[in-house]
Design an enzyme around this catalytic site. Structure first.
Site, PDB file in Angstrom:
ATOM      1  CB  SER A 168      -1.217  -0.343   0.893  1.00  0.00           C
ATOM      2  OG  SER A 168      -2.144   0.792   0.848  1.00  0.00           O
ATOM      3  CG  HIS A 195      -3.944  -1.152  -1.284  1.00  0.00           C
ATOM      4  ND1 HIS A 195      -4.259  -0.764   0.438  1.00  0.00           N
ATOM      5  CD2 HIS A 195      -4.610  -1.817  -1.359  1.00  0.00           C
ATOM      6  CE1 HIS A 195      -4.455  -2.550   0.727  1.00  0.00           C
ATOM      7  NE2 HIS A 195      -5.035  -3.132  -0.322  1.00  0.00           N
ATOM      8  CG  ASP A 288      -6.053  -5.579   2.134  1.00  0.00           C
ATOM      9  OD1 ASP A 288      -6.698  -6.811   2.486  1.00  0.00           O
ATOM     10  OD2 ASP A 288      -5.827  -4.807   0.841  1.00  0.00           O
TER      11      ASP A 288
END
Length: 352
Positions: A168, A195, A288
């Site tokens: 991310s 992400h 996540d």
């Protein structure tokens, strides 16, 4: 109150951004800049909590301005720009290498149906980024990379066939570094969830291809994954790898607030590849992929989390370490070395 410096050379866009930000009770625009030089000066004088940075600026561009700010008076910087032409993607991600936290799209034009939602999305992410503690960046003059400490030997087992990577905030430069060090003969498929703001993933793939010896492409539904290929999850879809080795894209609800989700990818890899899988969780906010990394470990696969010292944001890897999901906690150079070792003939998948 989050104190913002808005860097944007278009007066019209600048006014629109300032109006959108100041409509939120938690944001205060304390200054604006129309060039990179003005941005560097304002960052030193005003000490904002967050800077929104455009890329295409007169004189010193957004890349050089970000680099200068992060090396002298570090502050969280978010790139706010329109959809870029693929030929400009190198500039976009060079800014992230210089220390920018995230790339976000400018809001839709005022008065259009998507305006309110696009502003809300931008403001939401700015508030999250303002909480990140950044450090001064030191940019080396040479290309020398220190040799990593060699990971502990792994017991013999079958080689890894699929490497799943999740990242991310701060991930794009690391992914580029990792892929650039893998040989064209790399004997495993690489599947990636990064992400990223909607609209930039295609540019991201284009940018990775400029340095990767392995072909990088967006994952497409039904594609057979092949060794020596890199597949990046596209916007709006979760990406899985099935038991028959094909990519499955779904529009199932977001997990951990995101789609694509690292958790979905890791879960499928754990279920369908087990001991022939490797999961790598890199820098990023939230959790996540952490629990699903542990699933890969539980099924005999190799699991890695990036270490705190090299992570721009220690959220996702930190969560994985906290629940004992990662067998190896490593900096990027050591992750690269481990990738070479576990995919070579006679490599192993650790079981403890």
């Amino acid at each position: 109150m989050i104190r913002l410096l808005v860097v944007e050379d278009s007066k019209t866009v600048q006014r629109a951004l300032v109006a959108a930000f100041e409509a939120d009770p938690d944001l205060e625009v304390i200054g604006t800049a129309e060039s990179g030089e003005e941005a560097v000066d304002a960052a030193k004088r005003l000490r904002p909590d967050l800077i929104t940075m455009d890329i295409n600026l007169p004189g010193m561009d957004g890349f050089d301005a970000t680099r200068a700010i992060m090396s002298t008076c570090p502050v969280p910087i978010v790139i706010v720009t329109g959809k870029m032409n693929p030929k400009d993607s190198a500039t976009l991600f060079r800014v992230m290498e210089a220390g920018a936290l995230m790339v976000l799209a400018k809001p839709d034009p005022v008065g259009t149906p998507g305006y309110r939602a696009s502003v809300d999305n931008l403001v939401h992410h700015l508030k999250l980024m303002a909480e990140i503690k950044v450090v001064r960046r030191i940019f080396p003059s040479g290309k020398t990379v220190p040799r990593p400490v060699r990971p502990l030997p792994l017991p013999p087992a079958q080689p890894v066939k699929v490497v799943a990577i999740g990242a991310s905030t701060g991930g794009p430069p690391l992914l580029r570094q990792i892929l650039a060090e893998l040989p064209a003969t790399f004997p495993a498929a690489v599947v990636v969830v990064q992400h990223m703001a909607v609209g930039f993933t295609e540019n991201f793939v284009h940018w990775l291809n400029r340095s990767s010896k392995l072909p990088v492409q967006l994952g497409t539904d039904g594609t057979q994954v092949s060794a020596g290929q890199v597949y990046v999850a596209p916007d709006h879809f979760h990406m899985e790898v099935t038991s028959t080795g094909r990519i499955l894209l779904t529009d199932a609800p977001p997990e951990h607030g995101v789609r694509p989700s690292v958790s979905v990818l890791f879960r499928s890899v754990a279920q369908n590849y087990g001991r022939q899988a490797m999961g790598v969780l890199l820098t990023g906010m939230g959790k996540d992929g952490a629990l699903e990394l542990k699933s890969i470990r539980g099924r005999g696969g190799i699991t890695v989390a990036q270490d705190r010292e090299s992570s721009m944001v220690f959220g996702m890897p930190g969560e994985a370490i906290e629940i004992d999901a990662a067998q190896h906690v490593l900096p990027p150079a050591a992750i690269i070395e481990l990738l070479h070792r576990v995919t070579s003939k006679g490599a192993s998948a650790a079981t403890s």
